[in-house]
Design a protein around this motif. Structure first.
Motif, PDB file in Angstrom:
ATOM      1  N   THR A   4     -12.808 -36.006  35.833  1.00 53.83           N
ATOM      2  CA  THR A   4     -13.434 -35.248  34.812  1.00 53.83           C
ATOM      3  C   THR A   4     -12.636 -34.573  33.770  1.00 53.83           C
ATOM      4  O   THR A   4     -12.289 -34.486  32.610  1.00 53.83           O
ATOM      5  CB  THR A   4     -14.260 -34.401  34.836  1.00 53.83           C
ATOM      6  OG1 THR A   4     -15.498 -35.132  35.733  1.00 53.83           O
ATOM      7  CG2 THR A   4     -15.598 -34.008  33.864  1.00 53.83           C
ATOM      8  N   ARG A  21     -10.248 -35.369  31.777  1.00 50.57           N
ATOM      9  CA  ARG A  21     -10.674 -36.311  30.306  1.00 50.57           C
ATOM     10  C   ARG A  21      -9.724 -38.116  29.980  1.00 50.57           C
ATOM     11  O   ARG A  21      -9.386 -38.117  29.398  1.00 50.57           O
ATOM     12  CB  ARG A  21     -10.223 -35.419  29.162  1.00 50.57           C
ATOM     13  CG  ARG A  21     -10.837 -34.179  29.321  1.00 50.57           C
ATOM     14  CD  ARG A  21     -10.877 -33.642  28.255  1.00 50.57           C
ATOM     15  NE  ARG A  21     -10.647 -32.277  28.240  1.00 50.57           N
ATOM     16  CZ  ARG A  21      -9.873 -31.473  27.394  1.00 50.57           C
ATOM     17  NH1 ARG A  21     -10.197 -31.422  26.560  1.00 50.57           N
ATOM     18  NH2 ARG A  21      -9.986 -29.686  27.899  1.00 50.57           N
ATOM     19  N   GLN A  55     -10.338 -40.081  27.038  1.00 52.03           N
ATOM     20  CA  GLN A  55      -9.791 -39.881  26.063  1.00 52.03           C
ATOM     21  C   GLN A  55      -8.084 -40.312  25.817  1.00 52.03           C
ATOM     22  O   GLN A  55      -7.794 -40.365  24.655  1.00 52.03           O
ATOM     23  CB  GLN A  55      -9.218 -37.983  25.944  1.00 52.03           C
ATOM     24  CG  GLN A  55     -10.416 -37.191  25.953  1.00 52.03           C
ATOM     25  CD  GLN A  55     -11.010 -36.800  24.471  1.00 52.03           C
ATOM     26  OE1 GLN A  55     -10.317 -37.493  23.881  1.00 52.03           O
ATOM     27  NE2 GLN A  55     -11.463 -35.953  24.471  1.00 52.03           N
ATOM     28  N   TYR A  59      -4.483 -31.343  29.009  1.00 47.69           N
ATOM     29  CA  TYR A  59      -6.411 -31.298  29.043  1.00 47.69           C
ATOM     30  C   TYR A  59      -5.919 -29.852  30.383  1.00 47.69           C
ATOM     31  O   TYR A  59      -6.905 -29.453  30.719  1.00 47.69           O
ATOM     32  CB  TYR A  59      -7.225 -32.740  29.239  1.00 47.69           C
ATOM     33  CG  TYR A  59      -6.399 -32.889  28.193  1.00 47.69           C
ATOM     34  CD1 TYR A  59      -6.858 -32.818  27.177  1.00 47.69           C
ATOM     35  CD2 TYR A  59      -6.854 -34.658  28.189  1.00 47.69           C
ATOM     36  CE1 TYR A  59      -6.337 -33.650  26.056  1.00 47.69           C
ATOM     37  CE2 TYR A  59      -6.531 -35.464  27.098  1.00 47.69           C
ATOM     38  CZ  TYR A  59      -7.016 -34.977  26.148  1.00 47.69           C
ATOM     39  OH  TYR A  59      -6.575 -35.875  24.887  1.00 47.69           O
ATOM     40  N   ARG A 107     -17.827 -28.321  32.009  1.00 48.12           N
ATOM     41  CA  ARG A 107     -16.351 -28.812  32.162  1.00 48.12           C
ATOM     42  C   ARG A 107     -15.591 -27.781  33.677  1.00 48.12           C
ATOM     43  O   ARG A 107     -16.747 -27.252  33.888  1.00 48.12           O
ATOM     44  CB  ARG A 107     -15.318 -28.447  31.358  1.00 48.12           C
ATOM     45  CG  ARG A 107     -15.322 -28.872  30.122  1.00 48.12           C
ATOM     46  CD  ARG A 107     -14.210 -27.969  28.466  1.00 48.12           C
ATOM     47  NE  ARG A 107     -14.175 -29.005  27.924  1.00 48.12           N
ATOM     48  CZ  ARG A 107     -13.034 -28.856  27.149  1.00 48.12           C
ATOM     49  NH1 ARG A 107     -13.046 -28.057  26.561  1.00 48.12           N
ATOM     50  NH2 ARG A 107     -13.304 -29.708  26.079  1.00 48.12           N
TER      51      ARG A 107
END
Length: 292
Positions: A9, A12, A15, A55, A75
């Motif tokens: 996660t 990401r 993305q 990220y 997050r």
């Protein structure tokens, strides 16, 4: 198992759809030779690794701010599911791996990734809080994806592809900022730069950008270089799907007010998925019929 899920996660992977722009030069040049496709795939993979490292860095830098956001508080780093020490280690491993591999794959790809890396570090450290500049940096990032894919082609990158990608990224960037403005109006300030935006400004800018994108694409399809290269004058017909896609995204933004994540819109909106598929199919059909 939960730790692996949280790390994924944090990276990401959804993305990575943005990194498909790496394949745009290959597509528009119709350079589908196995060697070029394979090297482009590797370039895509390295861009994904480097993007994930950014990220991670961004989440480390924004951990306090994210904890105040209605959704970003979940997050991995902000929620405490992944420790900051582990996140720093992951950032270093991913960034060094991506840059070193790029150096040995193609020196020009290395230069592009280095520029992308430091530009986004600067973005995370402060430039994302500067209104307008923040969106321009995002747009430049998309253009750099084009250059990353073009290093494997023996031809210059088309100015039309650069212009259209830059304009589209600005359009999507303002749509994303619009969602932040809406949150601010609800008493949930999420970014320091939101004070530099309001709905009137963003709405007007998106309308302007949508018009420029459509006109620019039509000019691209009618340009002599494109008609000569593709051997047909009917590429302009694909503009129908560009207009459909832009209007649908504006509907999502202004009517449904769900433009916080362009990637998630692409993943979940069937209308846009079908429009993109129809655009791709029509573009290829026109090209192959002209080649016969």
């Amino acid at each position: 198992m939960a730790d692996i899920k949280n790390i994924i996660t944090l990276l990401r992977p959804h993305q990575y759809l943005k990194n498909l722009f790496v394949f745009a030069p290959l597509f528009f040049a119709f350079a589908f030779e196995a060697n070029i496709v394979w090297h482009t795939l590797m370039g895509f993979g390295l861009f994904c690794l480097l993007a994930s490292s950014i990220y991670v860095f961004n989440d480390l830098n924004d951990v306090v701010e994210d904890r105040q956001h209605p959704s970003k508080r979940n997050r991995p780093i902000a929620s405490g599911a992944v420790s900051q020490k582990s996140a720093w280690a992951l950032f270093v491993i991913l960034s060094i791996t991506a840059l070193c591999a790029a150096y040995f794959l193609h020196i020009d790809l290395f230069y592009v990734l280095v520029l992308y890396f430091f530009m986004n570090i600067a973005y995370s450290l402060g430039l994302k809080h500067v209104p307008i500049i923040d969106i321009f940096i995002i747009a430049i990032g998309f253009v750099l994806r084009l250059f990353a894919g073009n290093v494997f082609l023996d031809q210059p990158l088309s100015m039309w592809i650069i212009i259209m990608t830059f304009l589209l990224a600005i359009f999507l960037g303002f749509a994303k900022r619009r969602d932040d403005v809406l949150l601010q109006q609800q008493g949930q300030a999420t970014r320091k730069n939101i004070d530099g935006y309001n709905l009137e400004f963003i709405n007007a800018t998106m309308v302007l950008m949508s018009a420029v994108i459509i006109i620019g694409y039509i000019q691209y399809t009618l340009s002599p270089e494109v008609m000569i290269r593709l051997g047909t004058e009917y590429v302009y017909l694909t503009g129908v799907f560009v207009i459909l896609g832009i209007l649908r995204y504006m509907q999502i933004t202004f009517v449904e007010q769900k433009s916080s994540s362009p990637t998630r819109v692409l993943m979940h909106d069937l209308f846009i998925q079908l429009t993109i598929a129809a655009w791709l199919a029509s573009y290829l059909l026109i090209y192959f019929f002209a080649a016969q």
